[in-house]
Motif scaffolding. Structure first.
Motif, PDB file in Angstrom:
ATOM      1  N   PHE A  11       0.815  -1.209   0.000  1.00  0.00           N
ATOM      2  CA  PHE A  11       0.000   0.000   0.000  1.00  0.00           C
ATOM      3  C   PHE A  11       0.859   1.275   0.000  1.00  0.00           C
ATOM      4  O   PHE A  11       0.347   2.348  -0.204  1.00  0.00           O
ATOM      5  N   SER A  12       2.242   1.165   0.230  1.00  0.00           N
ATOM      6  CA  SER A  12       3.149   2.320   0.245  1.00  0.00           C
ATOM      7  C   SER A  12       4.142   2.183  -0.903  1.00  0.00           C
ATOM      8  O   SER A  12       4.871   1.194  -0.993  1.00  0.00           O
ATOM      9  N   ARG A  13       4.153   3.146  -1.803  1.00  0.00           N
ATOM     10  CA  ARG A  13       5.070   3.089  -2.954  1.00  0.00           C
ATOM     11  C   ARG A  13       6.535   3.166  -2.487  1.00  0.00           C
ATOM     12  O   ARG A  13       7.395   2.512  -3.074  1.00  0.00           O
ATOM     13  N   ARG A  14       6.774   3.949  -1.488  1.00  0.00           N
ATOM     14  CA  ARG A  14       8.147   4.083  -0.982  1.00  0.00           C
ATOM     15  C   ARG A  14       8.639   2.768  -0.396  1.00  0.00           C
ATOM     16  O   ARG A  14       9.789   2.360  -0.614  1.00  0.00           O
ATOM     17  N   ALA A  15       7.786   2.088   0.319  1.00  0.00           N
ATOM     18  CA  ALA A  15       8.148   0.789   0.876  1.00  0.00           C
ATOM     19  C   ALA A  15       8.361  -0.236  -0.213  1.00  0.00           C
ATOM     20  O   ALA A  15       9.273  -1.075  -0.143  1.00  0.00           O
ATOM     21  N   GLN A  16       7.587  -0.145  -1.242  1.00  0.00           N
ATOM     22  CA  GLN A  16       7.742  -1.081  -2.367  1.00  0.00           C
ATOM     23  C   GLN A  16       9.094  -0.863  -3.045  1.00  0.00           C
ATOM     24  O   GLN A  16       9.810  -1.823  -3.357  1.00  0.00           O
ATOM     25  N   TYR A  17       9.463   0.394  -3.277  1.00  0.00           N
ATOM     26  CA  TYR A  17      10.769   0.691  -3.896  1.00  0.00           C
ATOM     27  C   TYR A  17      11.926   0.209  -3.018  1.00  0.00           C
ATOM     28  O   TYR A  17      12.921  -0.336  -3.519  1.00  0.00           O
ATOM     29  N   GLY A  18      11.784   0.398  -1.758  1.00  0.00           N
ATOM     30  CA  GLY A  18      12.845  -0.050  -0.870  1.00  0.00           C
ATOM     31  C   GLY A  18      12.986  -1.550  -0.854  1.00  0.00           C
ATOM     32  O   GLY A  18      14.105  -2.083  -0.859  1.00  0.00           O
ATOM     33  N   LEU A  19      11.874  -2.243  -0.837  1.00  0.00           N
ATOM     34  CA  LEU A  19      11.924  -3.693  -0.845  1.00  0.00           C
ATOM     35  C   LEU A  19      12.509  -4.209  -2.145  1.00  0.00           C
ATOM     36  O   LEU A  19      13.337  -5.135  -2.158  1.00  0.00           O
ATOM     37  N   PHE A  20      12.134  -3.577  -3.267  1.00  0.00           N
ATOM     38  CA  PHE A  20      12.670  -3.977  -4.567  1.00  0.00           C
ATOM     39  C   PHE A  20      14.178  -3.725  -4.641  1.00  0.00           C
ATOM     40  O   PHE A  20      14.926  -4.573  -5.156  1.00  0.00           O
ATOM     41  N   LEU A  21      14.624  -2.603  -4.126  1.00  0.00           N
ATOM     42  CA  LEU A  21      16.056  -2.303  -4.153  1.00  0.00           C
ATOM     43  C   LEU A  21      16.826  -3.303  -3.294  1.00  0.00           C
ATOM     44  O   LEU A  21      17.938  -3.712  -3.648  1.00  0.00           O
ATOM     45  N   GLY A  22      16.270  -3.729  -2.214  1.00  0.00           N
ATOM     46  CA  GLY A  22      16.924  -4.728  -1.393  1.00  0.00           C
ATOM     47  C   GLY A  22      17.081  -6.044  -2.111  1.00  0.00           C
ATOM     48  O   GLY A  22      18.145  -6.685  -2.019  1.00  0.00           O
ATOM     49  N   TYR A  23      16.024  -6.455  -2.833  1.00  0.00           N
ATOM     50  CA  TYR A  23      16.123  -7.680  -3.595  1.00  0.00           C
ATOM     51  C   TYR A  23      17.203  -7.574  -4.665  1.00  0.00           C
ATOM     52  O   TYR A  23      17.988  -8.515  -4.895  1.00  0.00           O
ATOM     53  N   VAL A  24      17.238  -6.423  -5.328  1.00  0.00           N
ATOM     54  CA  VAL A  24      18.228  -6.254  -6.409  1.00  0.00           C
ATOM     55  C   VAL A  24      19.642  -6.337  -5.845  1.00  0.00           C
ATOM     56  O   VAL A  24      20.532  -6.977  -6.430  1.00  0.00           O
ATOM     57  N   ILE A  25      19.888  -5.679  -4.722  1.00  0.00           N
ATOM     58  CA  ILE A  25      21.237  -5.692  -4.128  1.00  0.00           C
ATOM     59  C   ILE A  25      21.591  -7.101  -3.693  1.00  0.00           C
ATOM     60  O   ILE A  25      22.731  -7.554  -3.875  1.00  0.00           O
ATOM     61  N   ALA A  26      20.638  -7.810  -3.160  1.00  0.00           N
ATOM     62  CA  ALA A  26      20.922  -9.175  -2.725  1.00  0.00           C
ATOM     63  C   ALA A  26      21.259 -10.071  -3.903  1.00  0.00           C
ATOM     64  O   ALA A  26      22.221 -10.856  -3.852  1.00  0.00           O
ATOM     65  N   VAL A  27      20.477  -9.948  -4.987  1.00  0.00           N
ATOM     66  CA  VAL A  27      20.743 -10.775  -6.176  1.00  0.00           C
ATOM     67  C   VAL A  27      22.079 -10.406  -6.776  1.00  0.00           C
ATOM     68  O   VAL A  27      22.881 -11.278  -7.171  1.00  0.00           O
ATOM     69  N   ALA A  28      22.354  -9.096  -6.882  1.00  0.00           N
ATOM     70  CA  ALA A  28      23.629  -8.662  -7.461  1.00  0.00           C
ATOM     71  C   ALA A  28      24.783  -9.139  -6.604  1.00  0.00           C
ATOM     72  O   ALA A  28      25.825  -9.587  -7.115  1.00  0.00           O
ATOM     73  N   GLY A  29      24.668  -9.047  -5.318  1.00  0.00           N
ATOM     74  CA  GLY A  29      25.732  -9.533  -4.451  1.00  0.00           C
ATOM     75  C   GLY A  29      25.954 -11.018  -4.588  1.00  0.00           C
ATOM     76  O   GLY A  29      27.108 -11.474  -4.581  1.00  0.00           O
ATOM     77  N   SER A  30      24.857 -11.734  -4.739  1.00  0.00           N
ATOM     78  CA  SER A  30      24.995 -13.185  -4.909  1.00  0.00           C
ATOM     79  C   SER A  30      25.713 -13.498  -6.207  1.00  0.00           C
ATOM     80  O   SER A  30      26.587 -14.380  -6.265  1.00  0.00           O
ATOM     81  N   LEU A  31      25.323 -12.777  -7.284  1.00  0.00           N
ATOM     82  CA  LEU A  31      25.967 -13.020  -8.586  1.00  0.00           C
ATOM     83  C   LEU A  31      27.461 -12.671  -8.518  1.00  0.00           C
ATOM     84  O   LEU A  31      28.305 -13.406  -9.033  1.00  0.00           O
ATOM     85  N   VAL A  32      27.782 -11.527  -7.905  1.00  0.00           N
ATOM     86  CA  VAL A  32      29.205 -11.138  -7.794  1.00  0.00           C
ATOM     87  C   VAL A  32      29.969 -12.172  -6.987  1.00  0.00           C
ATOM     88  O   VAL A  32      31.090 -12.557  -7.329  1.00  0.00           O
ATOM     89  N   ALA A  33      29.369 -12.649  -5.918  1.00  0.00           N
ATOM     90  CA  ALA A  33      30.039 -13.649  -5.102  1.00  0.00           C
ATOM     91  C   ALA A  33      30.252 -14.942  -5.870  1.00  0.00           C
ATOM     92  O   ALA A  33      31.310 -15.576  -5.767  1.00  0.00           O
ATOM     93  N   ALA A  34      29.220 -15.335  -6.687  1.00  0.00           N
ATOM     94  CA  ALA A  34      29.353 -16.564  -7.463  1.00  0.00           C
ATOM     95  C   ALA A  34      30.453 -16.414  -8.507  1.00  0.00           C
ATOM     96  O   ALA A  34      31.264 -17.338  -8.735  1.00  0.00           O
ATOM     97  N   VAL A  35      30.502 -15.225  -9.160  1.00  0.00           N
ATOM     98  CA  VAL A  35      31.537 -14.995 -10.172  1.00  0.00           C
ATOM     99  C   VAL A  35      32.929 -15.023  -9.544  1.00  0.00           C
ATOM    100  O   VAL A  35      33.859 -15.613 -10.083  1.00  0.00           O
ATOM    101  N   LEU A  36      33.094 -14.353  -8.410  1.00  0.00           N
ATOM    102  CA  LEU A  36      34.402 -14.328  -7.748  1.00  0.00           C
ATOM    103  C   LEU A  36      34.799 -15.724  -7.279  1.00  0.00           C
ATOM    104  O   LEU A  36      35.982 -16.095  -7.362  1.00  0.00           O
TER     105      LEU A  36
END
Length: 325
Positions: A11-36
């Motif tokens: 129901f909060s757009r700001r909360a939705q953006y924050g949750l989405f950004l968290g998912y993106v950072i987590a996925v990106a970190g996982s990918l970087v860790a897998a590559v390294l």
């Protein structure tokens, strides 16, 4: 109406953006860790180079963050150290003040002991001192130099008596009261004392100048030179002042006169000794020597008869004419 507290993030757009950004950072970190991880397993040298490059980039940032963290961590210790140092400084200041008071007290006692010892030695040199009294005041800025002695006629002090201190001559008694006396100091303009130089016995006069010094004036017919350091003592000529009492030391060169500083400083003197006026010994009275009288010749007695001519008188000498015949 206030919104309920159990609203979902959707129901909060700001909360939705924050949750989405968290998912993106987590996925990106996982990918970087897998590559390294894969790079470290497949090509370890390349991974080492990459690791060194990342270390070079992140080391300054880590150092800065570490310094900032240490600075913030040292704030409580600095505050505690400041409080401790302040208290220690206060304690040391108090201890220093107490020790300074003890030092000044000991210095005062040593000074009093030295002056009293000198006064006792002076008393031993004087045969019949009148009294030892305190100098209660002295004029140090006026052109006339006087001092007040805490003793007077009731203690035997009389006008004209010399006053001496542990270091030398102070002056002479000018006026007396029952329990006080006025002393004419050596540096007064009306004071004149017969003195002599210790190294050669040169006679001179020590005349006050009224400014805390005295003038040494020669009374010899020849030009007498004065040099700094010449010491003059009383000569005893004229009475009042006993001989060999230190008077002054010459400060500067002079020909017929030179400025000098008196040994006794009344502004630093507590006690002084009054002596009887010095009277030079009279010359011995000549004793008449008895002269032997001539013995007169004995007179002839009246009963004595005159001597008669001898019976046999010598024959007269023959005359010249008889001898010629």
């Amino acid at each position: 109406m206030a919104p309920p507290r159990n609203r979902r993030p959707g129901f909060s757009r700001r909360a939705q953006y924050g949750l989405f950004l968290g998912y993106v950072i987590a996925v990106a970190g996982s990918l970087v860790a897998a590559v390294l991880l894969a790079l470290s397993a497949i090509d370890p040298p390349a991974f080492a180079v990459l690791r060194a490059t990342v270390a070079e980039v992140t080391t300054p940032m880590s150092s800065g963050l570490s310094a900032v963290g240490q600075w913030f961590g040292s704030i409580p210790g600095g505050i505690g150290s400041y409080v401790g140092v302040h208290d220690e400084n206060k304690r040391l200041h108090k201890q220093l003040a107490d020790q300074h008071a003890l030092y000044m007290r000991a210095r005062s006692l040593v000074y009093d002991n030295r002056r009293l010892t000198a006064l006792l030695r002076l008393r031993e040199r004087i045969t019949e001192p009148v009294v030892t009294a305190r100098l209660v005041s002295s004029s140090a800025t006026s052109t006339r130099r006087f001092a007040v002695l805490n003793a007077g006629s009731w203690q035997g002090v009389a006008s004209g008596q010399p006053v001496t201190g542990p270091d030398g001559l102070v002056g002479r008694v000018l006026e007396t009261g029952p329990n006080s006396a006025r002393v004419l100091l050596l540096t007064d303009g009306e004071s004149v004392v017969p003195v002599r130089r210790t190294r050669d016995g040169l006679p001179a006069l020590a005349a006050g100048r009224g400014d805390g010094l005295v003038d040494i004036r020669s009374v010899a017919m020849s030009n007498a030179g004065f040099t700094p350091g010449d010491v003059f003592v009383t000569s005893g000529i004229g009475g009042i002042y006993p001989p060999d009492v230190p008077v002054a030391r010459v400060l500067r060169h002079g020909r017929d006169s030179a400025p000098a500083r008196s040994y006794s400083q009344p502004d630093t003197l507590d006690y002084a000794m009054v002596q009887r006026a010095f009277m030079p010994p009279l010359p011995p009275t000549p004793v008449p020597v008895p002269v032997a009288k001539p013995i007169p010749a004995p007179k002839p007695s009246k009963s004595a008869k005159p001597r008669s001519a001898p019976d046999s008188a010598p024959a007269p000498a023959p005359a010249a004419s008889a001898v010629a015949r």
